[in-house]
Design a protein around this motif. Structure first.
Motif, PDB file in Angstrom:
ATOM      1  N   GLY A 152       6.232  57.868  16.550  1.00 14.62           N
ATOM      2  CA  GLY A 152       6.129  56.808  17.537  1.00 14.62           C
ATOM      3  C   GLY A 152       6.059  57.301  18.966  1.00 14.62           C
ATOM      4  N   LYS A 153       5.646  58.553  19.161  1.00 11.64           N
ATOM      5  CA  LYS A 153       5.540  59.076  20.526  1.00 11.64           C
ATOM      6  C   LYS A 153       4.381  58.419  21.265  1.00 11.64           C
ATOM      7  CE  LYS A 153       6.026  63.390  21.583  1.00 11.64           C
ATOM      8  NZ  LYS A 153       7.085  63.203  22.596  1.00 11.64           N
ATOM      9  N   ARG A 154       4.588  58.203  22.547  1.00  6.97           N
ATOM     10  CA  ARG A 154       3.570  57.574  23.375  1.00  6.97           C
ATOM     11  C   ARG A 154       3.294  58.357  24.662  1.00  6.97           C
ATOM     12  NH1 ARG A 154       3.011  55.724  19.146  1.00  6.97           N
ATOM     13  NH2 ARG A 154       3.027  53.540  18.475  1.00  6.97           N
ATOM     14  N   LYS A 155       4.135  59.323  24.971  1.00 14.56           N
ATOM     15  CA  LYS A 155       3.926  60.157  26.156  1.00 14.56           C
ATOM     16  C   LYS A 155       3.916  61.624  25.722  1.00 14.56           C
ATOM     17  CE  LYS A 155       6.304  56.974  29.295  1.00 14.56           C
ATOM     18  NZ  LYS A 155       7.434  56.834  30.266  1.00 14.56           N
ATOM     19  N   PHE A 156       2.901  62.350  26.201  1.00 23.79           N
ATOM     20  CA  PHE A 156       2.724  63.730  25.754  1.00 23.79           C
ATOM     21  C   PHE A 156       2.470  64.664  26.934  1.00 23.79           C
ATOM     22  CE2 PHE A 156       1.538  60.906  22.361  1.00 23.79           C
ATOM     23  CZ  PHE A 156       2.007  61.502  21.207  1.00 23.79           C
ATOM     24  N   ASN A 157       2.913  65.877  26.779  1.00 24.72           N
ATOM     25  CA  ASN A 157       2.756  66.916  27.786  1.00 24.72           C
ATOM     26  C   ASN A 157       2.130  68.141  27.129  1.00 24.72           C
ATOM     27  OD1 ASN A 157       3.437  67.667  30.574  1.00 24.72           O
ATOM     28  ND2 ASN A 157       4.664  69.262  29.637  1.00 24.72           N
TER      29      ASN A 157
END
Length: 224
Positions: A152-157
């Protein structure tokens, strides 16, 4: 620790690795290339690749020279890097047309959405297989199936060494956007190397409209 205890630990680790290999089916990137969990016998291929200048020169983490002991440590760490549902977060690419030889790897992160200091994706591929879209599809599959759907990740680096245009294209094709106002660097072999910073922010509409990466159908000879 006694010698018997050490041997007992080694047997336990090997049994654990076999259980992981049996429990988690591979993902087919092409009809002959699959994403699968590491095997203990990958140690020599792993060391060989991570001593290649074409690979280690663009990686910030691995030691050099890369020994078989480093391979063993990495494989055991990979066995432990599981999602809360037991899905491997670090998988290798194999060419099944060549007996399942290891040719690369892709990993994703289960870090919090708010923790954007590290990398939420990492990868490398044998020079022999570059330019075929293999690593790009593999990265997309891991992000789609594990990071976005399961975690459910929505922000990535993510980062790439400045002027590593091949890595930049992979990230951008996966949906990452270069952040020209952000700077980063890493110390490698005593030298400070500048890095590009990439981010990817998704809302539910973005998730629904993302290209669905379909798993390939393996050649009949590879289906048990």
């Amino acid at each position: 620790m006694t010698q018997d205890a050490v041997q007992g630990t080694e047997i336990q680790i090997k049994d654990h690795s076999k259980a992981i290999c049996s429990a988690y089916p591979p993902k087919w990137v092409t009809p002959t290339i699959q994403l699968s969990v590491y095997r203990d016998e990958d140690r020599e291929d792993l060391a060989r690749y991570l001593n290649m200048p074409e690979i280690y020169s663009y990686l910030s983490g691995p030691p050099f020279p890369y020994t078989l002991e480093h391979s063993d440590q990495w494989i055991q760490t990979a066995y432990q890097r599981m999602s809360k549902n037991g899905t491997p977060l670090d998988m290798c690419l194999r060419d099944m047309a060549k007996g399942g030889v290891l040719i690369g790897r892709v990993r994703v992160s289960d870090a919090s959405d708010e923790d954007l200091n590290g990398d939420d994706v990492g990868y490398w591929l044998s020079p022999e297989y570059k330019g075929q879209g293999i690593i790009t599809k593999a990265v997309k599959m891991m992000l789609q199936d594990v990071s976005i759907k399961e975690l459910g990740k929505r922000k990535f680096n993510a980062h790439a060494f400045v002027d590593n245009w091949a890595s930049r294209r992979i990230l951008e094709k996966a949906g990452f956007v270069h952040q020209p106002d952000r700077e980063a660097s890493v110390v490698k072999n005593g030298q400070t190397i500048k890095m590009w910073v990439f981010r990817m922010y998704l809302n539910e509409e973005d998730v629904g409209s993302r290209e669905v990466v379909e798993e390939a159908i393996p050649l009949p000879s590879f289906v048990k």
